[in-house]
Write a protein that holds these residues in place. Structure first.
Motif, PDB file in Angstrom:
ATOM      1  N   LEU A   1      56.377  38.671  56.311  1.00  0.00           N
ATOM      2  CA  LEU A   1      54.936  38.627  56.063  1.00  0.00           C
ATOM      3  C   LEU A   1      54.159  38.559  57.383  1.00  0.00           C
ATOM      4  O   LEU A   1      53.093  39.153  57.524  1.00  0.00           O
ATOM      5  CB  LEU A   1      54.582  37.430  55.189  1.00  0.00           C
ATOM      6  N   VAL A   2      54.717  37.833  58.341  1.00  0.00           N
ATOM      7  CA  VAL A   2      54.097  37.754  59.667  1.00  0.00           C
ATOM      8  C   VAL A   2      54.111  39.128  60.330  1.00  0.00           C
ATOM      9  O   VAL A   2      53.123  39.553  60.945  1.00  0.00           O
ATOM     10  CB  VAL A   2      54.827  36.721  60.553  1.00  0.00           C
ATOM     11  N   LEU A   3      55.210  39.842  60.195  1.00  0.00           N
ATOM     12  CA  LEU A   3      55.325  41.173  60.784  1.00  0.00           C
ATOM     13  C   LEU A   3      54.277  42.131  60.217  1.00  0.00           C
ATOM     14  O   LEU A   3      53.628  42.875  60.956  1.00  0.00           O
ATOM     15  CB  LEU A   3      56.727  41.740  60.536  1.00  0.00           C
TER      16      LEU A   3
ATOM     17  N   THR B   1      50.016  33.331  50.195  1.00  0.00           N
ATOM     18  CA  THR B   1      49.022  34.333  50.589  1.00  0.00           C
ATOM     19  C   THR B   1      48.445  34.042  51.970  1.00  0.00           C
ATOM     20  O   THR B   1      48.155  34.963  52.750  1.00  0.00           O
ATOM     21  CB  THR B   1      47.879  34.385  49.551  1.00  0.00           C
ATOM     22  N   VAL B   2      48.292  32.772  52.295  1.00  0.00           N
ATOM     23  CA  VAL B   2      47.694  32.395  53.580  1.00  0.00           C
ATOM     24  C   VAL B   2      48.522  32.880  54.772  1.00  0.00           C
ATOM     25  O   VAL B   2      47.992  33.069  55.869  1.00  0.00           O
ATOM     26  CB  VAL B   2      47.512  30.859  53.642  1.00  0.00           C
ATOM     27  N   VAL B   3      49.815  33.132  54.571  1.00  0.00           N
ATOM     28  CA  VAL B   3      50.667  33.607  55.667  1.00  0.00           C
ATOM     29  C   VAL B   3      50.205  34.979  56.156  1.00  0.00           C
ATOM     30  O   VAL B   3      50.443  35.355  57.305  1.00  0.00           O
ATOM     31  CB  VAL B   3      52.145  33.652  55.228  1.00  0.00           C
ATOM     32  N   GLY B   4      49.515  35.717  55.297  1.00  0.00           N
ATOM     33  CA  GLY B   4      48.981  37.017  55.700  1.00  0.00           C
ATOM     34  C   GLY B   4      47.932  36.935  56.789  1.00  0.00           C
ATOM     35  O   GLY B   4      47.587  37.940  57.403  1.00  0.00           O
ATOM     36  N   LEU B   5      47.433  35.737  57.058  1.00  0.00           N
ATOM     37  CA  LEU B   5      46.433  35.535  58.102  1.00  0.00           C
ATOM     38  C   LEU B   5      47.055  35.218  59.462  1.00  0.00           C
ATOM     39  O   LEU B   5      46.347  34.923  60.419  1.00  0.00           O
ATOM     40  CB  LEU B   5      45.493  34.384  57.719  1.00  0.00           C
ATOM     41  N   SER B   6      48.359  35.291  59.548  1.00  0.00           N
ATOM     42  CA  SER B   6      49.055  34.818  60.750  1.00  0.00           C
ATOM     43  C   SER B   6      48.730  35.591  62.022  1.00  0.00           C
ATOM     44  O   SER B   6      49.025  35.114  63.123  1.00  0.00           O
ATOM     45  CB  SER B   6      50.572  34.826  60.520  1.00  0.00           C
ATOM     46  N   SER B   7      48.141  36.767  61.901  1.00  0.00           N
ATOM     47  CA  SER B   7      47.795  37.537  63.111  1.00  0.00           C
ATOM     48  C   SER B   7      46.364  37.273  63.568  1.00  0.00           C
ATOM     49  O   SER B   7      45.856  37.988  64.442  1.00  0.00           O
ATOM     50  CB  SER B   7      47.979  39.035  62.851  1.00  0.00           C
TER      51      SER B   7
ATOM     52  N   TRP C   1      49.667  45.637  60.502  1.00  0.00           N
ATOM     53  CA  TRP C   1      48.626  46.322  59.728  1.00  0.00           C
ATOM     54  C   TRP C   1      47.349  45.519  59.568  1.00  0.00           C
ATOM     55  O   TRP C   1      46.447  45.927  58.837  1.00  0.00           O
ATOM     56  CB  TRP C   1      49.187  46.712  58.364  1.00  0.00           C
ATOM     57  N   GLY C   2      47.264  44.373  60.208  1.00  0.00           N
ATOM     58  CA  GLY C   2      46.019  43.623  60.186  1.00  0.00           C
ATOM     59  C   GLY C   2      45.952  42.547  59.120  1.00  0.00           C
ATOM     60  O   GLY C   2      46.767  42.502  58.190  1.00  0.00           O
ATOM     61  N   ILE C   3      44.948  41.699  59.253  1.00  0.00           N
ATOM     62  CA  ILE C   3      44.808  40.542  58.372  1.00  0.00           C
ATOM     63  C   ILE C   3      44.570  40.945  56.916  1.00  0.00           C
ATOM     64  O   ILE C   3      45.163  40.369  55.998  1.00  0.00           O
ATOM     65  CB  ILE C   3      43.663  39.638  58.867  1.00  0.00           C
ATOM     66  N   LYS C   4      43.699  41.916  56.711  1.00  0.00           N
ATOM     67  CA  LYS C   4      43.347  42.296  55.335  1.00  0.00           C
ATOM     68  C   LYS C   4      44.573  42.784  54.562  1.00  0.00           C
ATOM     69  O   LYS C   4      44.855  42.314  53.461  1.00  0.00           O
ATOM     70  CB  LYS C   4      42.269  43.376  55.343  1.00  0.00           C
ATOM     71  N   TRP C   5      45.306  43.728  55.144  1.00  0.00           N
ATOM     72  CA  TRP C   5      46.496  44.239  54.462  1.00  0.00           C
ATOM     73  C   TRP C   5      47.607  43.192  54.446  1.00  0.00           C
ATOM     74  O   TRP C   5      48.364  43.094  53.472  1.00  0.00           O
ATOM     75  CB  TRP C   5      46.995  45.517  55.138  1.00  0.00           C
ATOM     76  N   GLY C   6      47.703  42.412  55.505  1.00  0.00           N
ATOM     77  CA  GLY C   6      48.710  41.355  55.541  1.00  0.00           C
ATOM     78  C   GLY C   6      48.485  40.332  54.443  1.00  0.00           C
ATOM     79  O   GLY C   6      49.441  39.861  53.810  1.00  0.00           O
TER      80      GLY C   6
ATOM     81  N   PHE D   1      46.926  40.889  51.566  1.00  0.00           N
ATOM     82  CA  PHE D   1      47.249  41.528  50.286  1.00  0.00           C
ATOM     83  C   PHE D   1      48.758  41.531  50.056  1.00  0.00           C
ATOM     84  O   PHE D   1      49.238  41.232  48.951  1.00  0.00           O
ATOM     85  CB  PHE D   1      46.713  42.957  50.260  1.00  0.00           C
ATOM     86  N   THR D   2      49.520  41.887  51.090  1.00  0.00           N
ATOM     87  CA  THR D   2      50.980  41.908  50.977  1.00  0.00           C
ATOM     88  C   THR D   2      51.522  40.515  50.662  1.00  0.00           C
ATOM     89  O   THR D   2      52.407  40.353  49.820  1.00  0.00           O
ATOM     90  CB  THR D   2      51.604  42.423  52.289  1.00  0.00           C
ATOM     91  N   ALA D   3      50.988  39.508  51.342  1.00  0.00           N
ATOM     92  CA  ALA D   3      51.422  38.131  51.101  1.00  0.00           C
ATOM     93  C   ALA D   3      51.055  37.686  49.685  1.00  0.00           C
ATOM     94  O   ALA D   3      51.788  36.914  49.058  1.00  0.00           O
ATOM     95  CB  ALA D   3      50.790  37.199  52.124  1.00  0.00           C
ATOM     96  N   PHE D   4      49.927  38.174  49.176  1.00  0.00           N
ATOM     97  CA  PHE D   4      49.530  37.852  47.798  1.00  0.00           C
ATOM     98  C   PHE D   4      50.532  38.418  46.804  1.00  0.00           C
ATOM     99  O   PHE D   4      50.939  37.736  45.846  1.00  0.00           O
ATOM    100  CB  PHE D   4      48.130  38.407  47.518  1.00  0.00           C
ATOM    101  N   VAL D   5      50.952  39.663  47.010  1.00  0.00           N
ATOM    102  CA  VAL D   5      51.960  40.266  46.130  1.00  0.00           C
ATOM    103  C   VAL D   5      53.257  39.461  46.202  1.00  0.00           C
ATOM    104  O   VAL D   5      53.910  39.207  45.182  1.00  0.00           O
ATOM    105  CB  VAL D   5      52.213  41.733  46.518  1.00  0.00           C
ATOM    106  N   TYR D   6      53.616  39.055  47.409  1.00  0.00           N
ATOM    107  CA  TYR D   6      54.818  38.227  47.591  1.00  0.00           C
ATOM    108  C   TYR D   6      54.697  36.914  46.819  1.00  0.00           C
ATOM    109  O   TYR D   6      55.654  36.455  46.196  1.00  0.00           O
ATOM    110  CB  TYR D   6      55.015  37.952  49.084  1.00  0.00           C
ATOM    111  N   SER D   7      53.505  36.321  46.841  1.00  0.00           N
ATOM    112  CA  SER D   7      53.291  35.049  46.133  1.00  0.00           C
ATOM    113  C   SER D   7      53.475  35.216  44.626  1.00  0.00           C
ATOM    114  O   SER D   7      53.973  34.307  43.949  1.00  0.00           O
ATOM    115  CB  SER D   7      51.897  34.494  46.438  1.00  0.00           C
ATOM    116  N   LEU D   8      53.074  36.362  44.099  1.00  0.00           N
ATOM    117  CA  LEU D   8      53.253  36.620  42.663  1.00  0.00           C
ATOM    118  C   LEU D   8      54.737  36.711  42.313  1.00  0.00           C
ATOM    119  O   LEU D   8      55.167  36.204  41.265  1.00  0.00           O
ATOM    120  CB  LEU D   8      52.538  37.909  42.269  1.00  0.00           C
ATOM    121  N   LEU D   9      55.513  37.339  43.186  1.00  0.00           N
ATOM    122  CA  LEU D   9      56.959  37.411  42.958  1.00  0.00           C
ATOM    123  C   LEU D   9      57.598  36.027  43.008  1.00  0.00           C
ATOM    124  O   LEU D   9      58.471  35.697  42.190  1.00  0.00           O
ATOM    125  CB  LEU D   9      57.611  38.325  43.992  1.00  0.00           C
ATOM    126  N   GLN D  10      57.154  35.209  43.961  1.00  0.00           N
ATOM    127  CA  GLN D  10      57.672  33.849  44.051  1.00  0.00           C
ATOM    128  C   GLN D  10      57.310  33.041  42.808  1.00  0.00           C
ATOM    129  O   GLN D  10      58.108  32.229  42.322  1.00  0.00           O
ATOM    130  CB  GLN D  10      57.121  33.158  45.299  1.00  0.00           C
TER     131      GLN D  10
END
Length: 231
Positions: A91-93, A144-150, A98-103, A105-114
């Protein structure tokens, strides 16, 4: 009669847009379109390629992160919890590539799977409010907050700072549910107060998780960006 291509324009465009086929380039320059149309055509194709690559990378990172989240080491930690070997790194990668916005969103999808994988935990809730708190704090917000890591940039100090802040917020989310919900449902066997037990329980795996994620991210973020450039 079709227009003649501008040699200077060809020299400028072709090396920069190596992803396009010769047929596409010839169609662009010899079909009678203007320079402006050529630029639009190249830009649209570039955007399509970039969007496809972004989707593929995100799906791959979500899959890797999900697998890593299931490979937990828990026996070494006195208060339980599940330490993973860098499940947050993918998620950090994505956030750094791809930036905070897309990161995010990706982390949000990951959170749904978790959340789907941890659906049994939600079933323990004794009311709707408790179920919502578990969903939001233990899953949606926590991951989802991990998507803000950049958010601080891509330097080494910035990577460490981003990981520390975002995973620190994740720790806070788990701490709150441990304090207000889980210890109320199952009082700890150590006789500790809810606050102290939640702090020890969640800290025993989140602290090393933060360290592992920060170290791996410092190595992998620059390596991935250099080895697999976006353009």
């Amino acid at each position: 009669m079709g227009k003649s291509p501008n040699p200077y324009y060809l020299i400028r465009i072709i090396p920069a847009e190596g992803a396009f086929t010769k047929a596409e380039l010839f169609r662009c320059f010899f079909a009678g379109s203007s320079i402006r149309d050529d630029l639009i055509f190249l830009e649209e194709n570039c955007m399509k390629n970039q969007n496809t690559r972004r989707l593929v990378e995100s799906a791959l990172m979500i899959a890797i992160g999900t697998v890593l989240s299931e490979l937990k080491v828990g026996s070494l930690w006195a208060f339980g919890g599940g330490l993973t070997i860098g499940s947050m790194v993918p998620l950090v990668l994505i956030s750094h590539r791809w930036g905070i916005k897309w990161g995010t969103f990706t982390a949000f999808v990951y959170s749904l799977l978790q959340m789907i994988l941890g659906i049994d935990n939600i079933q323990y809730a004794t009311g709707v409010g408790m179920a919502i708190a578990i969903i939001l704090l233990d899953y949606i917000i926590a991951y989802t907050v991990v998507g803000l890591s950049s958010m601080f940039g891509s330097g080494r100090a910035a990577i460490i700072g981003g990981v520390a802040v975002t995973l620190g917020i994740r720790f806070l989310c788990h701490f709150l549910t441990g304090w207000m919900i889980w210890d109320a449902l199952w009082p700890n066997e150590f006789g500790m107060t809810s606050v102290v037990y939640s702090l020890c329980y969640n800290g025993s795996y989140m602290l090393p998780e933060i360290v592992i994620t920060a170290v791996l991210s410092c190595v992998l973020v620059p390596w991935v960006n250099k080895t697999f450039p976006k353009k």
